[in-house]
Scaffold this motif. Sequence first.
Motif, PDB file in Angstrom:
ATOM      1  N   PHE A 165       0.850  -1.195   0.000  1.00  0.00           N
ATOM      2  CA  PHE A 165       0.000   0.000   0.000  1.00  0.00           C
ATOM      3  C   PHE A 165       0.882   1.240   0.000  1.00  0.00           C
ATOM      4  N   ARG A 166       0.584   2.191  -0.862  1.00  0.00           N
ATOM      5  CA  ARG A 166       1.411   3.396  -0.980  1.00  0.00           C
ATOM      6  C   ARG A 166       1.183   4.301   0.233  1.00  0.00           C
ATOM      7  N   THR A 167       2.280   4.707   0.846  1.00  0.00           N
ATOM      8  CA  THR A 167       2.184   5.570   2.027  1.00  0.00           C
ATOM      9  C   THR A 167       2.724   6.962   1.728  1.00  0.00           C
ATOM     10  N   ASP A 168       2.450   7.458   0.520  1.00  0.00           N
ATOM     11  CA  ASP A 168       2.865   8.815   0.173  1.00  0.00           C
ATOM     12  C   ASP A 168       1.873   9.818   0.762  1.00  0.00           C
ATOM     13  N   LEU A 169       2.083  11.099   0.492  1.00  0.00           N
ATOM     14  CA  LEU A 169       1.273  12.152   1.100  1.00  0.00           C
ATOM     15  C   LEU A 169      -0.211  12.083   0.710  1.00  0.00           C
ATOM     16  N   PRO A 170      -0.555  12.065  -0.577  1.00  0.00           N
ATOM     17  CA  PRO A 170      -1.989  12.061  -0.919  1.00  0.00           C
ATOM     18  C   PRO A 170      -2.697  10.770  -0.535  1.00  0.00           C
ATOM     19  N   THR A 171      -2.058   9.625  -0.746  1.00  0.00           N
ATOM     20  CA  THR A 171      -2.723   8.346  -0.467  1.00  0.00           C
ATOM     21  C   THR A 171      -2.976   8.169   1.022  1.00  0.00           C
ATOM     22  N   THR A 172      -1.986   8.502   1.844  1.00  0.00           N
ATOM     23  CA  THR A 172      -2.162   8.372   3.288  1.00  0.00           C
ATOM     24  C   THR A 172      -3.235   9.318   3.802  1.00  0.00           C
ATOM     25  N   ASN A 173      -3.247  10.552   3.286  1.00  0.00           N
ATOM     26  CA  ASN A 173      -4.275  11.510   3.694  1.00  0.00           C
ATOM     27  C   ASN A 173      -5.672  11.011   3.339  1.00  0.00           C
ATOM     28  N   ASN A 174      -5.831  10.462   2.146  1.00  0.00           N
ATOM     29  CA  ASN A 174      -7.127   9.927   1.736  1.00  0.00           C
ATOM     30  C   ASN A 174      -7.578   8.811   2.661  1.00  0.00           C
ATOM     31  N   PHE A 175      -6.668   7.904   2.972  1.00  0.00           N
ATOM     32  CA  PHE A 175      -7.007   6.751   3.802  1.00  0.00           C
ATOM     33  C   PHE A 175      -7.349   7.171   5.232  1.00  0.00           C
ATOM     34  N   GLN A 176      -6.601   8.142   5.763  1.00  0.00           N
ATOM     35  CA  GLN A 176      -6.810   8.539   7.157  1.00  0.00           C
ATOM     36  C   GLN A 176      -8.134   9.254   7.390  1.00  0.00           C
ATOM     37  N   ALA A 177      -8.781   9.699   6.325  1.00  0.00           N
ATOM     38  CA  ALA A 177     -10.090  10.322   6.472  1.00  0.00           C
ATOM     39  C   ALA A 177     -11.112   9.334   7.029  1.00  0.00           C
ATOM     40  N   PHE A 178     -10.796   8.029   6.945  1.00  0.00           N
ATOM     41  CA  PHE A 178     -11.720   6.997   7.392  1.00  0.00           C
ATOM     42  C   PHE A 178     -11.352   6.434   8.760  1.00  0.00           C
ATOM     43  N   LEU A 179     -10.340   7.005   9.402  1.00  0.00           N
ATOM     44  CA  LEU A 179      -9.941   6.527  10.728  1.00  0.00           C
ATOM     45  C   LEU A 179     -10.726   7.256  11.813  1.00  0.00           C
ATOM     46  N   PRO A 180     -10.841   6.676  13.007  1.00  0.00           N
ATOM     47  CA  PRO A 180     -11.611   7.301  14.090  1.00  0.00           C
ATOM     48  C   PRO A 180     -11.119   8.707  14.402  1.00  0.00           C
ATOM     49  N   PRO A 181     -12.030   9.696  14.468  1.00  0.00           N
ATOM     50  CA  PRO A 181     -11.648  11.078  14.722  1.00  0.00           C
ATOM     51  C   PRO A 181     -11.406  11.392  16.193  1.00  0.00           C
ATOM     52  N   ARG A 182     -11.575  10.404  17.057  1.00  0.00           N
ATOM     53  CA  ARG A 182     -11.346  10.579  18.494  1.00  0.00           C
ATOM     54  C   ARG A 182     -11.053   9.222  19.105  1.00  0.00           C
ATOM     55  N   MET A 183     -10.676   9.227  20.393  1.00  0.00           N
ATOM     56  CA  MET A 183     -10.478   7.979  21.125  1.00  0.00           C
ATOM     57  C   MET A 183     -11.826   7.276  21.307  1.00  0.00           C
ATOM     58  N   LEU A 184     -11.821   5.969  21.256  1.00  0.00           N
ATOM     59  CA  LEU A 184     -13.038   5.216  21.526  1.00  0.00           C
ATOM     60  C   LEU A 184     -13.250   5.095  23.035  1.00  0.00           C
ATOM     61  N   VAL A 185     -14.488   5.142  23.457  1.00  0.00           N
ATOM     62  CA  VAL A 185     -14.835   5.048  24.878  1.00  0.00           C
ATOM     63  C   VAL A 185     -15.669   3.781  25.106  1.00  0.00           C
ATOM     64  N   GLU A 186     -15.927   3.474  26.373  1.00  0.00           N
ATOM     65  CA  GLU A 186     -16.616   2.232  26.706  1.00  0.00           C
ATOM     66  C   GLU A 186     -18.002   2.137  26.074  1.00  0.00           C
ATOM     67  N   GLN A 187     -18.654   3.275  25.872  1.00  0.00           N
ATOM     68  CA  GLN A 187     -20.012   3.270  25.339  1.00  0.00           C
ATOM     69  C   GLN A 187     -20.060   3.041  23.830  1.00  0.00           C
ATOM     70  N   ASP A 188     -18.917   3.093  23.157  1.00  0.00           N
ATOM     71  CA  ASP A 188     -18.894   2.948  21.703  1.00  0.00           C
ATOM     72  C   ASP A 188     -19.098   1.494  21.289  1.00  0.00           C
ATOM     73  N   VAL A 189     -20.035   1.286  20.401  1.00  0.00           N
ATOM     74  CA  VAL A 189     -20.306  -0.048  19.862  1.00  0.00           C
ATOM     75  C   VAL A 189     -20.299   0.060  18.342  1.00  0.00           C
ATOM     76  N   ILE A 190     -19.319  -0.563  17.711  1.00  0.00           N
ATOM     77  CA  ILE A 190     -19.264  -0.532  16.249  1.00  0.00           C
ATOM     78  C   ILE A 190     -20.253  -1.544  15.677  1.00  0.00           C
ATOM     79  N   PRO A 191     -20.906  -1.230  14.554  1.00  0.00           N
ATOM     80  CA  PRO A 191     -20.758  -0.057  13.696  1.00  0.00           C
ATOM     81  C   PRO A 191     -21.831   1.005  13.958  1.00  0.00           C
ATOM     82  N   PHE A 192     -22.131   1.248  15.226  1.00  0.00           N
ATOM     83  CA  PHE A 192     -23.224   2.157  15.576  1.00  0.00           C
ATOM     84  C   PHE A 192     -22.741   3.377  16.357  1.00  0.00           C
ATOM     85  N   ILE A 193     -21.540   3.880  16.058  1.00  0.00           N
ATOM     86  CA  ILE A 193     -21.010   5.051  16.731  1.00  0.00           C
ATOM     87  C   ILE A 193     -21.575   6.277  16.031  1.00  0.00           C
ATOM     88  N   SER A 194     -22.460   6.998  16.693  1.00  0.00           N
ATOM     89  CA  SER A 194     -23.261   8.034  16.043  1.00  0.00           C
ATOM     90  C   SER A 194     -22.454   9.217  15.524  1.00  0.00           C
TER      91      SER A 194
END
Length: 304
Positions: free
Chosen positions: A238-267
């Motif tokens: 997988f290419r880890t250059d600037l544009p590809t990594t930025n695109n992929f990271q848009a889909f990563l969690p925007p905050r720490m997960l907490v005990e109440q979080d249940v995937i795939p239902f994190i509102s």
Amino acid sequence: MWPCFGIHALLVVTVTLSPVTAAVWSGNDVTGEDAYPPLWDLAVEKLQDFPVKDGKIVINAWSYQERLGVYKSLLNASAKYFGAFGPQNSGNILWGLPLQHGWQFRTGRLADPSGVTSCGYENGEYLCQSVRSWWSCMNYYLAIIPFLGAVEEQKDDFCYSVKDCWSRMPKLMDDWKDFILNKSTWDKRSMRAFYRRVQLPATYFIFFSFSLKYLSGPEATFGDDWANGVDFIAATHFRTDLPTTNNFQAFLPPRMLVEQDVIPFISDFSPQQNKVLVSLRALHKANKSTGMSLTYKCMYEFFT
């Protein structure tokens, strides 16, 4: 070969369909502030810019800004080898390291999860990286192996000089030295081999398991899943250059997960972010059920 091909295809589709960053990269604009890790402009440009004490370069590895400077100096030093891969060094495969570090900082993953100190918090020591942070500990060796580092707590868990790092993991140090200093290694085939040689997450997940106790159950599980996923990212080239990594990271969690979080239902997560969490979990479960053989199978297929 189909399992590895499917994983690679999934990653390619993910970054291709990213609605968040597609507009930015369509015009090859690599100058936007959002394209870079937080505080990138404030990080030092080269190794010689770090403070010097008693004739030695001193790097505080537990400062976000200084660790970012390590990455920046590495990118600048290697830029001349990546001119043909994209404008303004955007094709450099080492971008994945500072961009991941920036995501960790932005989402609060480098702060003290125990709450005992103010390390990493906006109302405390904002630029501090906690040695209690699992993410910061895992990131340590990806940043400091090629450089000098310094720690305050749990010194036995980290190397903190060139000699010490070489004694603990000589092969990894040799690989970094060869990759950075040997110009003959700067071709696509050698870069693919380098991906495989220097992967750390799965290896050090157990080594740094002491810090998992400070995380919520969902966050610890995500960290485990992410470490497994990074191995697949390396194995599938997988290419880890600037544009590809930025695109992929848009889909990563925007905050720490907490005990109440249940995937795939994190509102407050997007549908895509929930799907990525589910996919990483399923991939890890499948890999564990085969005795982690999926990772090795992918590595064999993509590096032979």
